[in-house]
Design a protein around this motif. Structure first.
Motif, short mmCIF file in Angstrom:
data_model
loop_
_atom_site.label_atom_id
_atom_site.label_comp_id
_atom_site.label_asym_id
_atom_site.label_seq_id
_atom_site.Cartn_x
_atom_site.Cartn_y
_atom_site.Cartn_z
N GLU A 8 -53.16 76.01 -5.95
CA GLU A 8 -53.87 77.10 -6.37
C GLU A 8 -53.44 78.34 -6.80
OE1 GLU A 8 -57.19 77.03 -7.16
OE2 GLU A 8 -57.38 74.95 -6.68
N ARG A 9 -52.08 78.59 -6.21
CA ARG A 9 -51.48 79.76 -6.60
C ARG A 9 -51.01 79.55 -8.22
NH1 ARG A 9 -46.50 80.43 -7.36
NH2 ARG A 9 -45.35 82.57 -7.53
N SER A 21 -53.39 79.59 -10.72
CA SER A 21 -54.07 80.92 -10.95
C SER A 21 -52.95 81.62 -11.93
CB SER A 21 -54.12 81.58 -9.70
OG SER A 21 -54.50 83.19 -9.95
N ARG A 60 -53.11 79.96 -15.61
CA ARG A 60 -54.51 80.03 -16.23
C ARG A 60 -54.67 81.73 -16.64
NH1 ARG A 60 -58.12 79.81 -11.98
NH2 ARG A 60 -58.23 77.56 -12.09
N ARG A 61 -54.20 82.50 -15.73
CA ARG A 61 -54.23 84.03 -16.15
C ARG A 61 -53.36 84.34 -17.55
NH1 ARG A 61 -53.29 86.02 -11.70
NH2 ARG A 61 -50.99 86.26 -11.92
N GLU A 91 -58.70 71.92 -17.09
CA GLU A 91 -57.94 71.41 -15.96
C GLU A 91 -58.16 69.93 -15.32
OE1 GLU A 91 -58.25 74.14 -12.58
OE2 GLU A 91 -58.69 75.83 -13.75
#
Length: 199
Positions: free
Chosen positions: A21-22, A25, A28-29, A40
């Motif tokens: 998840e990190r 993130s 994605r940013r 995804e």
């Protein structure tokens, strides 16, 4: 056709095949800031059919012994996200021929560079494949021309130079290429009817 610039990122489609998840993130940013469309996909699932311009593939999360592990190899450039450097995983990754890579732990920097390298590498592969195909076509054409020259030499008792000159002149008169006329000579077993114009 104009060669697309590898620096043009905005509007391109990125497929993220990641689990952490990190890392998701961070990527994605950054992709959002670059103006890319993001989708995804679960690394445990086979590759999706939906089109994308680049795949960000977490190489550590793909089960390399699964049936679909080899299905990731394709025409879409892959940016491999690498953390584990075991020989078996690196060998699998080399077989995929990634266009670029990122090393874990991921940071905000480096993604744009990886994208530019991936798009440029993919374009060069396409151009190289087209060039090889063109060269192979030339080799095949030369064999046909050479065989036609031999046929004309035997049929008209000419030298190689004279036979080639006759083929070239006939091709010009018929408004066709030497290669097409040579194929016609081989098919007909001799020079075609010179009164017949060839398209």
């Amino acid at each position: 056709m104009t060669r697309p610039s590898p620096f043009s990122i905005r509007g391109r489609r990125a497929l993220m095949v990641m689990r952490d998840e990190r890392e998701i993130s961070i990527v994605r940013r950054q992709l959002g800031r670059l103006g890319m469309t993001i989708s995804e996909h679960d690394p445990a699932e086979p590759p999706p059919i939906r089109p994308s311009d680049v795949i960000l593939l977490d190489a550590d999360s793909i089960p390399i012994k699964s049936d679909h592990a080899t299905l990731w190899k394709g025409s879409v450039p892959i940016i491999a996200v690498i953390g584990t450097e075991t020989p078996s995983r690196l060998k699998w990754l080399l077989d995929l021929r990634p266009a670029s890579f990122l090393v874990k732990p991921l940071r905000s920097a480096g993604l744009y560079t990886a994208l530019v390298i991936a798009f440029d590498s993919a374009q060069r592969r396409v151009e190289q494949a087209a060039h090889i195909e063109k060269l192979e076509d030339r080799i095949r054409s030369r064999r046909v021309v050479f065989a036609a020259i031999l046929q004309v030499m035997r049929g008209h008792d000419m030298s190689e130079t004279e036979a080639f000159a006759l083929i070239r002149q006939t091709a010009m008169r018929h408004r066709t290429t030497i290669e097409v006329l040579s194929a016609q000579i081989l098919a007909a077993g001799g020079m075609p009817n010179r009164n017949t114009r060839t398209a």
